[in-house]
Design a protein around this motif. Structure first.
Motif, PDB file in Angstrom:
ATOM      1  N   PHE A 158       8.563   2.705 -10.680  1.00  0.00           N
ATOM      2  CA  PHE A 158       8.722   1.358 -10.119  1.00  0.00           C
ATOM      3  C   PHE A 158      10.007   1.283  -9.304  1.00  0.00           C
ATOM      4  O   PHE A 158      10.014   0.838  -8.156  1.00  0.00           O
ATOM      5  N   ASN A 159      11.113   1.720  -9.896  1.00  0.00           N
ATOM      6  CA  ASN A 159      12.395   1.698  -9.190  1.00  0.00           C
ATOM      7  C   ASN A 159      12.391   2.629  -7.986  1.00  0.00           C
ATOM      8  O   ASN A 159      12.923   2.296  -6.933  1.00  0.00           O
ATOM      9  N   GLU A 160      11.806   3.804  -8.161  1.00  0.00           N
ATOM     10  CA  GLU A 160      11.799   4.817  -7.109  1.00  0.00           C
ATOM     11  C   GLU A 160      11.094   4.339  -5.837  1.00  0.00           C
ATOM     12  O   GLU A 160      11.523   4.641  -4.738  1.00  0.00           O
ATOM     13  N   VAL A 161      10.000   3.590  -5.984  1.00  0.00           N
ATOM     14  CA  VAL A 161       9.211   3.176  -4.815  1.00  0.00           C
ATOM     15  C   VAL A 161       9.432   1.720  -4.413  1.00  0.00           C
ATOM     16  O   VAL A 161       8.894   1.264  -3.416  1.00  0.00           O
ATOM     17  N   GLY A 162      10.196   0.970  -5.201  1.00  0.00           N
ATOM     18  CA  GLY A 162      10.492  -0.417  -4.843  1.00  0.00           C
ATOM     19  C   GLY A 162       9.441  -1.426  -5.279  1.00  0.00           C
ATOM     20  O   GLY A 162       9.286  -2.474  -4.660  1.00  0.00           O
ATOM     21  N   LEU A 163       8.725  -1.124  -6.356  1.00  0.00           N
ATOM     22  CA  LEU A 163       7.801  -2.099  -6.936  1.00  0.00           C
ATOM     23  C   LEU A 163       8.446  -2.704  -8.181  1.00  0.00           C
ATOM     24  O   LEU A 163       9.381  -2.140  -8.744  1.00  0.00           O
ATOM     25  N   LEU A 222       0.810  -1.221   0.000  1.00  0.00           N
ATOM     26  CA  LEU A 222       0.000   0.000   0.000  1.00  0.00           C
ATOM     27  C   LEU A 222       0.841   1.267   0.000  1.00  0.00           C
ATOM     28  O   LEU A 222       0.648   2.153  -0.825  1.00  0.00           O
ATOM     29  N   GLN A 223       1.810   1.385   0.900  1.00  0.00           N
ATOM     30  CA  GLN A 223       2.646   2.596   1.012  1.00  0.00           C
ATOM     31  C   GLN A 223       3.390   2.864  -0.292  1.00  0.00           C
ATOM     32  O   GLN A 223       3.454   3.987  -0.764  1.00  0.00           O
ATOM     33  N   ARG A 224       3.954   1.805  -0.880  1.00  0.00           N
ATOM     34  CA  ARG A 224       4.706   1.964  -2.125  1.00  0.00           C
ATOM     35  C   ARG A 224       3.792   2.361  -3.280  1.00  0.00           C
ATOM     36  O   ARG A 224       4.130   3.224  -4.095  1.00  0.00           O
ATOM     37  N   ALA A 225       2.603   1.749  -3.337  1.00  0.00           N
ATOM     38  CA  ALA A 225       1.653   2.092  -4.399  1.00  0.00           C
ATOM     39  C   ALA A 225       1.181   3.534  -4.250  1.00  0.00           C
ATOM     40  O   ALA A 225       1.082   4.270  -5.237  1.00  0.00           O
ATOM     41  N   HIS A 226       0.907   3.949  -3.036  1.00  0.00           N
ATOM     42  CA  HIS A 226       0.480   5.332  -2.789  1.00  0.00           C
ATOM     43  C   HIS A 226       1.563   6.310  -3.265  1.00  0.00           C
ATOM     44  O   HIS A 226       1.255   7.344  -3.869  1.00  0.00           O
ATOM     45  N   GLN A 227       2.809   5.973  -3.024  1.00  0.00           N
ATOM     46  CA  GLN A 227       3.911   6.863  -3.380  1.00  0.00           C
ATOM     47  C   GLN A 227       4.019   7.082  -4.896  1.00  0.00           C
ATOM     48  O   GLN A 227       4.512   8.106  -5.341  1.00  0.00           O
ATOM     49  N   THR A 228       3.484   6.147  -5.702  1.00  0.00           N
ATOM     50  CA  THR A 228       3.538   6.329  -7.155  1.00  0.00           C
ATOM     51  C   THR A 228       2.668   7.488  -7.628  1.00  0.00           C
ATOM     52  O   THR A 228       2.812   7.941  -8.763  1.00  0.00           O
ATOM     53  N   SER A 229       1.781   7.991  -6.767  1.00  0.00           N
ATOM     54  CA  SER A 229       0.945   9.130  -7.159  1.00  0.00           C
ATOM     55  C   SER A 229       1.684  10.463  -7.041  1.00  0.00           C
ATOM     56  O   SER A 229       1.169  11.501  -7.459  1.00  0.00           O
TER      57      SER A 229
END
Length: 160
Positions: free
Chosen positions: A60-65, A43-50
């Motif tokens: 993807f690289n920036e947030v670790g997904l 959730l935290q990583r997905a939220h950060q993509t916004s």
């Protein structure tokens, strides 16, 4: 696993046009996009993509997904997501009222675990661990309360 058949399902989503996002630009360029269900585990990583990253930053690289590409797609999916939709862009409409774009797409493929797909094509998102979002900052667990027959004026819908 792909869904049992392709249905003419249209999906609407809104994107901010201030500034014009590279996501919207990518949709216009490729003609395709993906929608991926979020689970609590990322959730935290997905939220950060916004966040408004520069176009040269790989989110993807920036947030670790992890990015996942199927053999036919030019657009990435979130590998960690249990449910993934591939959409063909149908139309992008500028909404002047709130300075957004309405993106209309047709679902052309669905990727999901076999154990969440029922024989009639119904997807049990609660088994996938999908969560829902409200606005730009709130997230909720999904729990099916009931599944009912298609509503008709002359008949009370029964449980499915």
């Amino acid at each position: 696993m792909s869904a049992p058949e392709r249905l003419p399902v249209e999906v609407l989503s809104a994107k901010s046009q201030r500034p014009l996002t590279h996501t919207l630009s990518n949709i216009e360029t490729t003609g395709f996009y993906s929608i991926n269900h979020i689970q609590e585990s990322f959730l935290q990583r997905a939220h950060q993509t916004s966040a408004k990253y520069n176009a040269d930053v790989n989110e993807f690289n920036e947030v670790g997904l992890s990015a996942f590409y199927n053999k036919d797609s030019k657009v990435p999916f979130v590998a960690e997501a249990n449910i993934k939709y591939l959409l063909k862009m149908v139309e992008i409409i500028s909404v002047k009222h709130n300075h957004t774009f309405l993106v209309i797409g047709e679902i052309i493929d669905v990727y999901l675990p076999e154990n969440i797909l029922q024989e009639d094509g119904f997807i049990e998102i609660e088994k996938a661990g999908s969560i829902a979002s409200l606005g730009t900052d709130a997230y909720y667990n999904c729990e099916r309360l009931q599944r009912l027959e298609y509503a008709r004026p002359d008949k009370i819908s029964k449980d499915l």
